[in-house]
Motif scaffolding. Structure first.
Motif, PDB file in Angstrom:
ATOM      1  N   MET A  19       0.849  -1.188   0.000  1.00 51.49           N
ATOM      2  CA  MET A  19       0.000   0.000   0.000  1.00 51.49           C
ATOM      3  C   MET A  19       0.886   1.239   0.000  1.00 51.49           C
ATOM      4  O   MET A  19       2.030   1.195   0.446  1.00 51.49           O
ATOM      5  N   PRO A  20       0.376   2.359  -0.510  1.00 51.14           N
ATOM      6  CA  PRO A  20       1.193   3.574  -0.552  1.00 51.14           C
ATOM      7  C   PRO A  20       1.552   4.078   0.841  1.00 51.14           C
ATOM      8  O   PRO A  20       0.826   3.868   1.806  1.00 51.14           O
ATOM      9  N   ILE A  21       2.703   4.742   0.919  1.00 55.72           N
ATOM     10  CA  ILE A  21       3.023   5.526   2.109  1.00 55.72           C
ATOM     11  C   ILE A  21       2.182   6.801   2.020  1.00 55.72           C
ATOM     12  O   ILE A  21       2.275   7.551   1.052  1.00 55.72           O
ATOM     13  N   MET A  22       1.348   7.030   3.031  1.00 53.61           N
ATOM     14  CA  MET A  22       0.391   8.130   2.976  1.00 53.61           C
ATOM     15  C   MET A  22       0.722   9.198   3.998  1.00 53.61           C
ATOM     16  O   MET A  22       0.906   8.897   5.179  1.00 53.61           O
ATOM     17  N   SER A  23       0.773  10.420   3.546  1.00 59.07           N
ATOM     18  CA  SER A  23       0.850  11.552   4.453  1.00 59.07           C
ATOM     19  C   SER A  23      -0.544  11.828   4.991  1.00 59.07           C
ATOM     20  O   SER A  23      -1.534  11.690   4.259  1.00 59.07           O
ATOM     21  N   PRO A  24      -0.673  12.213   6.259  1.00 59.79           N
ATOM     22  CA  PRO A  24      -2.009  12.554   6.778  1.00 59.79           C
ATOM     23  C   PRO A  24      -2.709  13.616   5.943  1.00 59.79           C
ATOM     24  O   PRO A  24      -3.943  13.641   5.880  1.00 59.79           O
TER      25      PRO A  24
END
Length: 297
Positions: A19-24
Motif C-alpha cells: 500500500m502507498p506511504i500516505m501523508s495525513p
C-alpha cells in the motif's frame, strides 16, 4: 487524529508493504479544503465503519493484484473488477453525464499508433484558469497529437483560447465528453493525463495506458500513489512554487513517460493481471461467483 479528523501529526503511515506511504494531508477527508466539509466527511466515514464491519460481504470494483495489502486488511471485501462498460453500441451510450463524441474515435483512427495524449479530468473537476492555460501551452510544446476533454464551463476565463486552437488545429482535438473506455482501448492512445479518479485509473490500467497524474481532491491523491509508487505505471505532475503545473513540467513529464519503455512494460504487465483475474477461474471471477452463490442461499 482529532475528533474532527484533523491530523495530530504529519508523520506518514503505511498500512501494508503493498500500500502507498500516505501523508495525513492525503487522507480523503483532509484533501477537501473546506473545514466544515472535512469534518462532515470524516464523521460520515467513521460512522460507516460499524455497518461495514457487520456486513457479511462487500463487493468492490477493484482487482486483488492491484491492492493485495488493502484486501488482506479487509477480508470481507470481495474485489470483482474490473467492472467496465461494454463496447456494444446499444449499451455504450447509456449511463453518462454528458453526450459522448463518438467522432473522436474516427479521428483516433487517423493517428499513428501509440501517439495520442488523452486528457480528461472527470465529470466534476474544475481547473483554474491558470492551470488551463499552462496545460494548453504544455500540450502545444509536446508537438504531439492530443485529444482533450473540456467541459464548456472548464474554459471560462482562459486567455487566448482561439489562438491556441488555431496553432494546434492540425494535431489537436478538443471535445466536450469522450467514450473514455474506447479511447483508452484505441491503439493510437499513448498516455492519459488524468485526475486519478478510481474509475479512470482502473480503466487506464485495464487498457494498458500509462498515466500522468493531476489529482485535486479526495481519494485521488492515494490513487496517484498507487499509480506512481506502487504499480510504477505513471508520473506525477508537480506544481511550482506558485501552485501551478507549468507547461514546461507537462512537456518534460510527457517526454519522460513516453520515452521510457519501462512505464509501458509495467502497465501492460498489470493489464495482463487485471484481465487474468476477470477471466473464468481468475480471482475476480471466482469472487463474483462466490457472492452470487451466497445470495442464492
Amino acid at each position: 487524529m482529532a475528533s474532527a479528523g484533523t491530523p495530530l501529526t504529519d508523520k506518514a503511515v503505511q498500512f501494508a508493504p503493498t500500500m502507498p506511504i500516505m501523508s495525513p494531508s492525503d487522507f480523503v477527508w483532509h484533501r477537501i479544503k473546506i473545514p466544515s466539509l472535512q469534518k462532515l466527511l470524516f464523521h460520515i466515514m467513521t460512522e460507516n465503519n460499524t455497518p461495514t464491519q457487520s456486513a457479511d460481504w462487500l463487493i468492490s470494483n477493484s482487482v486483488h493484484d492491484l491492492e493485495p495489502g488493502a484486501f488482506a486488511l479487509a477480508p470481507q471485501i470481495l474485489p470483482i473488477g474490473p467492472l467496465l462498460a461494454t463496447n456494444r453500441p446499444e449499451i455504450s451510450a447509456g449511463g453518462h453525464f454528458l453526450q459522448q463524441d463518438y467522432e473522436c474515435l474516427e479521428w483516433l483512427d487517423r493517428q499513428p499508433p501509440c501517439s495520442v495524449i488523452y486528457v480528461a479530468f472527470g465529470s466534476s473537476g474544475m481547473l483554474k484558469t491558470a492551470h488551463v492555460e499552462e496545460l494548453a501551452l504544455g500540450l502545444e510544446l509536446t508537438n504531439r497529437p492530443f485529444l482533450w476533454v473540456v467541459r464548456p464551463e472548464a474554459i471560462d476565463g482562459a486567455g487566448d483560447w482561439d489562438g491556441f486552437l488555431e496553432r494546434v488545429a492540425g494535431r489537436g482535438r478538443i471535445i466536450g465528453w469522450a467514450p473514455q473506455q474506447r479511447v483508452l482501448d484505441h491503439p493510437s492512445t499513448a498516455c492519459f493525463i488524468s485526475h486519478c479518479g478510481w474509475n479512470s485509473t482502473l480503466e487506464s490500467v485495464s487498457s494498458g495506458v500509462p498515466m500522468l497524474c493531476w489529482p485535486y481532491f479526495a481519494d485521488q491523491f492515494i490513487n496517484q500513489s498507487y499509480v506512481c509508487d506502487i504499480w510504477k505505471v505513471g508520473l506525477r505532475l508537480e506544481e511550482d512554487g506558485k501552485g501551478i503545473v507549468a507547461s514546461e513540467e507537462i512537456n518534460r513529464k510527457i517526454d519522460r513517460l513516453l520515452g521510457d519503455g519501462a512505464f509501458r512494460e509495467s502497465v501492460l504487465r498489470l493489464k495482463g493481471k487485471v484481465w487474468s483475474s476477470a477471466r473464468e477461474g481468475g480471482q475476480s471471477h471466482e469472487n463474483l461467483r462466490k457472492f452470487i452463490d451466497w445470495i442464492k442461499k
